[in-house]
Scaffold this active site. Structure first.
Site, PDB file in Angstrom:
ATOM      1  N   HIS A 182    -121.469  86.464  23.142  1.00 23.60           N
ATOM      2  CA  HIS A 182    -120.738  87.042  22.011  1.00 23.60           C
ATOM      3  C   HIS A 182    -121.670  87.962  21.232  1.00 23.60           C
ATOM      4  O   HIS A 182    -122.739  87.551  20.800  1.00 23.60           O
ATOM      5  CB  HIS A 182    -120.203  85.934  21.094  1.00 23.60           C
ATOM      6  N   TYR A 210    -114.297  82.653  11.370  1.00 22.07           N
ATOM      7  CA  TYR A 210    -114.591  81.727  10.263  1.00 22.07           C
ATOM      8  C   TYR A 210    -113.704  82.149   9.096  1.00 22.07           C
ATOM      9  O   TYR A 210    -113.843  83.271   8.596  1.00 22.07           O
ATOM     10  CB  TYR A 210    -116.056  81.834   9.839  1.00 22.07           C
ATOM     11  N   PRO A 235    -121.622  71.608  10.263  1.00 18.88           N
ATOM     12  CA  PRO A 235    -121.450  72.448  11.456  1.00 18.88           C
ATOM     13  C   PRO A 235    -121.135  73.921  11.188  1.00 18.88           C
ATOM     14  O   PRO A 235    -121.166  74.727  12.118  1.00 18.88           O
ATOM     15  CB  PRO A 235    -120.288  71.782  12.202  1.00 18.88           C
ATOM     16  N   LYS A 255    -125.435  75.111  13.880  1.00 21.56           N
ATOM     17  CA  LYS A 255    -126.892  74.984  13.970  1.00 21.56           C
ATOM     18  C   LYS A 255    -127.400  73.633  14.469  1.00 21.56           C
ATOM     19  O   LYS A 255    -128.590  73.494  14.765  1.00 21.56           O
ATOM     20  CB  LYS A 255    -127.522  75.276  12.596  1.00 21.56           C
ATOM     21  N   TYR A 306    -127.734  83.578  12.200  1.00 20.75           N
ATOM     22  CA  TYR A 306    -126.699  83.065  13.120  1.00 20.75           C
ATOM     23  C   TYR A 306    -127.201  83.079  14.572  1.00 20.75           C
ATOM     24  O   TYR A 306    -126.981  82.117  15.313  1.00 20.75           O
ATOM     25  CB  TYR A 306    -125.404  83.881  12.991  1.00 20.75           C
TER      26      TYR A 306
HETATM   27  P1  RFL Z   1    -127.197  63.155  19.809  1.00 20.94           P
HETATM   28  O1  RFL Z   1    -126.367  64.135  20.544  1.00 20.94           O
HETATM   29  O2  RFL Z   1    -126.573  62.342  18.753  1.00 20.94           O
HETATM   30  O3  RFL Z   1    -127.849  62.211  20.907  1.00 20.94           O
HETATM   31  C1  RFL Z   1    -128.526  61.041  20.558  1.00 20.94           C
HETATM   32  C2  RFL Z   1    -128.421  60.094  21.710  1.00 20.94           C
HETATM   33  O4  RFL Z   1    -129.109  58.904  21.363  1.00 20.94           O
HETATM   34  C3  RFL Z   1    -128.316  57.799  21.767  1.00 20.94           C
HETATM   35  N1  RFL Z   1    -128.661  56.649  20.958  1.00 20.94           N
HETATM   36  C4  RFL Z   1    -129.431  55.641  21.415  1.00 20.94           C
HETATM   37  N2  RFL Z   1    -130.043  55.441  22.603  1.00 20.94           N
HETATM   38  C5  RFL Z   1    -130.741  54.305  22.746  1.00 20.94           C
HETATM   39  N3  RFL Z   1    -130.812  53.327  21.795  1.00 20.94           N
HETATM   40  C6  RFL Z   1    -130.209  53.493  20.592  1.00 20.94           C
HETATM   41  N4  RFL Z   1    -130.272  52.527  19.665  1.00 20.94           N
HETATM   42  C7  RFL Z   1    -129.478  54.686  20.363  1.00 20.94           C
HETATM   43  N5  RFL Z   1    -128.755  55.162  19.312  1.00 20.94           N
HETATM   44  C8  RFL Z   1    -128.289  56.347  19.692  1.00 20.94           C
HETATM   45  C9  RFL Z   1    -126.889  58.266  21.558  1.00 20.94           C
HETATM   46  O5  RFL Z   1    -125.943  57.517  22.329  1.00 20.94           O
HETATM   47  C10 RFL Z   1    -126.979  59.706  22.001  1.00 20.94           C
HETATM   48  O6  RFL Z   1    -126.688  59.884  23.362  1.00 20.94           O
HETATM   49  O7  RFL Z   1    -128.485  63.870  19.151  1.00 20.94           O
HETATM   50  P2  RFL Z   1    -129.382  65.077  19.719  1.00 20.94           P
HETATM   51  O8  RFL Z   1    -129.713  64.872  21.165  1.00 20.94           O
HETATM   52  O9  RFL Z   1    -130.470  65.249  18.742  1.00 20.94           O
HETATM   53  O10 RFL Z   1    -128.431  66.340  19.704  1.00 20.94           O
HETATM   54  C11 RFL Z   1    -127.972  66.855  18.498  1.00 20.94           C
HETATM   55  C12 RFL Z   1    -126.567  67.400  18.648  1.00 20.94           C
HETATM   56  O11 RFL Z   1    -125.764  66.490  19.374  1.00 20.94           O
HETATM   57  C13 RFL Z   1    -125.942  67.640  17.288  1.00 20.94           C
HETATM   58  O12 RFL Z   1    -126.854  68.311  16.425  1.00 20.94           O
HETATM   59  C14 RFL Z   1    -124.694  68.472  17.327  1.00 20.94           C
HETATM   60  O13 RFL Z   1    -123.751  68.005  18.238  1.00 20.94           O
HETATM   61  C15 RFL Z   1    -124.103  68.456  15.920  1.00 20.94           C
HETATM   62  N6  RFL Z   1    -122.719  68.753  15.931  1.00 20.94           N
HETATM   63  C16 RFL Z   1    -122.376  70.033  16.057  1.00 20.94           C
HETATM   64  N7  RFL Z   1    -123.358  70.978  16.124  1.00 20.94           N
HETATM   65  C17 RFL Z   1    -123.039  72.248  16.276  1.00 20.94           C
HETATM   66  O14 RFL Z   1    -123.948  73.080  16.356  1.00 20.94           O
HETATM   67  N8  RFL Z   1    -121.699  72.621  16.340  1.00 20.94           N
HETATM   68  C18 RFL Z   1    -120.683  71.688  16.306  1.00 20.94           C
HETATM   69  O15 RFL Z   1    -119.529  72.021  16.404  1.00 20.94           O
HETATM   70  C19 RFL Z   1    -120.995  70.347  16.141  1.00 20.94           C
HETATM   71  N9  RFL Z   1    -120.029  69.391  16.089  1.00 20.94           N
HETATM   72  C20 RFL Z   1    -121.745  67.726  15.829  1.00 20.94           C
HETATM   73  C21 RFL Z   1    -120.400  68.078  15.939  1.00 20.94           C
HETATM   74  C22 RFL Z   1    -122.109  66.386  15.643  1.00 20.94           C
HETATM   75  C23 RFL Z   1    -121.149  65.378  15.559  1.00 20.94           C
HETATM   76  N10 RFL Z   1    -121.608  64.032  15.321  1.00 20.94           N
HETATM   77  C24 RFL Z   1    -123.016  63.707  15.332  1.00 20.94           C
HETATM   78  C25 RFL Z   1    -120.834  62.978  14.912  1.00 20.94           C
HETATM   79  C26 RFL Z   1    -119.428  67.089  15.888  1.00 20.94           C
HETATM   80  C27 RFL Z   1    -119.781  65.732  15.708  1.00 20.94           C
HETATM   81  C28 RFL Z   1    -118.671  64.738  15.688  1.00 20.94           C
HETATM   82  C1  PHB Z   2    -117.489  74.907  18.165  1.00 22.39           C
HETATM   83  O1  PHB Z   2    -117.073  75.710  18.997  1.00 22.39           O
HETATM   84  O2  PHB Z   2    -117.353  73.683  18.317  1.00 22.39           O
HETATM   85  C2  PHB Z   2    -118.150  75.417  16.938  1.00 22.39           C
HETATM   86  C3  PHB Z   2    -118.439  76.763  16.826  1.00 22.39           C
HETATM   87  C4  PHB Z   2    -119.038  77.241  15.677  1.00 22.39           C
HETATM   88  C5  PHB Z   2    -119.333  76.381  14.648  1.00 22.39           C
HETATM   89  C6  PHB Z   2    -119.054  75.040  14.763  1.00 22.39           C
HETATM   90  C7  PHB Z   2    -118.453  74.544  15.912  1.00 22.39           C
HETATM   91  O3  PHB Z   2    -119.897  76.877  13.513  1.00 22.39           O
END
Ligand code: RFL
Ligand code: PHB
Length: 389
Positions: free
Chosen positions: A72, A200, A292, A296, A384
């Site tokens: 993009h 957005y 989110p 980031k 971004y």
């Molecule tokens: P993760 O992905 O949470 O992975 C951590 C892993 O550790 C495991 N774990 C354990 N393992 C062993 N023993 C334990 N006691 C443990 N406790 C936990 C978990 O099962 C898991 O597999 O962290 P990591 O790897 O640092 O990655 C970070 C990203 O996942 C996170 O920053 C993003 O997904 C945040 N996030 C979003 N970020 C974006 O940039 N755009 C988004 O749209 C977006 N949507 C989200 C999100 C995070 C969410 N969370 C945390 C609830 C939506 C949600 C719902």
């Molecule tokens: C997504 O595609 O899940 C997404 C994209 C941009 C954002 C947050 C989530 O800022």
């Protein structure tokens, strides 16, 4: 069992670290609480910064992403019945990659498997020990037996609720937090995205985001009350509300269909300092959370892994301690700037319960300034697409 780096958590941070370490001959074991299918069923981030794309490529897992991901050049902002575009490519010569976290994680699992890497799923009671000594170890329960993993270092990649952060003594650990008085209700649907780029939207009824995964998979979000449950929202109610929050043209061309995933995420800004204690290093959501808005979370996890990998590589392959010694400082310097951006995007695009008429005017003025000012657009494009590592 013995390894060089014990990695707690098999999400994107832990797997990317394991894969990068492998490219430099450094041995690791990943301990994950959940099953592989469970980890892959979590629908999360969708936009990758250039730095993360490069890191995936360096880890040898960039091939499918380059083939199936979507580049993009810019993104759209909507407010007050109008829409404007920020052209990253034109402004600063950079782009982002739309490629879901699920796919990133799948590619990393496949690569670990192909390389014979050890990723142990369904580990419970994972506990790090003796982190302030030269001989740390991790204990865990798996298949009904207690296991001990001896190691040189522990990487805490276990997300916000994992045990690693709690292992840093409370008199050393400082935590900074802001919670927001709303959540995001997100749905995934097998429909073509409403636009070629993300939208957005700031609207009187609250924030909305139109995103995507591919040509026939769309991801949409709307700001919702924290007390809402996904079950309160039928698909029709979601689509109706989304249509009311996005520009008329987009609403008219929106293709709707049944949701294949629906969930609510709370919004939080959080940083833990320091990110190193003894032989424990925190990375990703274990150390910090961003709201989110601005995409980031995953990208910041990747920048931590870049610094941490560099530290381990220098330690093992050059006998140089500086990378590990300066890990926390280097990672935090970038994280705080990313926190600022995510907080700013969240503040400008959402409706807050206590917002005054003046506050609303300030939001509109911020967006009008962004629409009209090239310097402001460049600053947004830099943040971004991702600040340099
Ligand atoms: P993760 O992905 O949470 O992975 C951590 C892993 O550790 C495991 N774990 C354990 N393992 C062993 N023993 C334990 N006691 C443990 N406790 C936990 C978990 O099962 C898991 O597999 O962290 P990591 O790897 O640092 O990655 C970070 C990203 O996942 C996170 O920053 C993003 O997904 C945040 N996030 C979003 N970020 C974006 O940039 N755009 C988004 O749209 C977006 N949507 C989200 C999100 C995070 C969410 N969370 C945390 C609830 C939506 C949600 C719902
Ligand atoms: C997504 O595609 O899940 C997404 C994209 C941009 C954002 C947050 C989530 O800022």
């Amino acid at each position: 069992m013995r390894t060089q780096v014990a990695i707690i958590g098999g999400g994107p941070s832990g797997l990317l670290l394991a894969q990068l370490l492998h490219t430099r001959g450094i041995d690791s074991v990943v301990l994950e609480r959940r099953s592989r299918d469970y980890v892959l069923s979590r629908i999360r981030a969708g936009v990758l910064e250039t730095g993360m794309v490069d890191l995936m490529t360096r880890a040898g897992v960039g091939e499918r992403m380059q083939r199936e991901g979507f580049i993009h050049d810019g993104t759209q902002f909507a407010y007050d019945g109008q829409m404007f575009r920020i052209d990253f490519a034109d402004l600063i010569g950079k782009t982002v990659m739309v490629y879901g976290q699920t796919e990133v994680t799948r590619d990393l699992y496949d690569a670990r498997e192909a390389a014979g890497g050890v990723v142990l799923h369904d580990c419970s009671g994972v506990t790090p020990h003796d982190l302030d000594t030269d001989a740390p170890f991790v204990t865990f329960l798996r298949d009904g037996a207690v296991h001990r993993l001896d190691c040189d270092f522990v990487a805490g990649c276990d997300g916000f609720h994992g045990p690693s952060r709690q292992a840093i003594p409370t008199d050393v650990r400082r935590e900074y937090e802001r919670t927001y008085p709303f959540g995001w209700l997100g749905i995934l649907s097998e429909t073509p995205p409403v636009d070629d780029e993300l939208i957005y939207a700031n609207s009187d009824r609250g924030f909305a985001l139109c995103s995507m995964r591919n040509a026939n998979l769309s991801r949409y979000y709307i700001q919702c009350d924290l007390s809402d449950s996904p079950d309160d929202w039928t698909d029709d109610a979601f689509w109706d509300e989304l249509r009311r929050r996005i520009p008329e043209d987009a609403a008219d061309s929106l293709v709707t269909g049944p949701s294949i995933e629906k969930s609510i995420a709370p919004l939080r800004s959080f940083v833990c300092e320091p990110m190193r204690w003894g032989r424990l290093f925190l990375a990703g959501d274990a150390a910090h959370i961003v709201p989110p808005t601005g995409a980031k979370g995953l990208n910041t996890a990747a920048s931590d892994i870049h610094y941490l990998f560099d530290g381990f590589d220098r330690h093992y392959n050059q006998g140089d301690a500086e990378g590990l010694d300066r890990y926390s400082e280097r990672a935090l310097a970038r994280i705080w700037k990313t926190q600022r951006f995510s907080w700013w995007m969240t503040s400008q695009l959402h409706r807050f319960p206590d917002q005054s008429a003046f506050d609303l005017k300030m939001q509109q003025a911020e967006l009008a300034f962004l629409r009209d000012n090239t310097a402001a657009q460049k600053a947004l494009a830099e943040a971004y697409t991702g600040m340099p590592y």
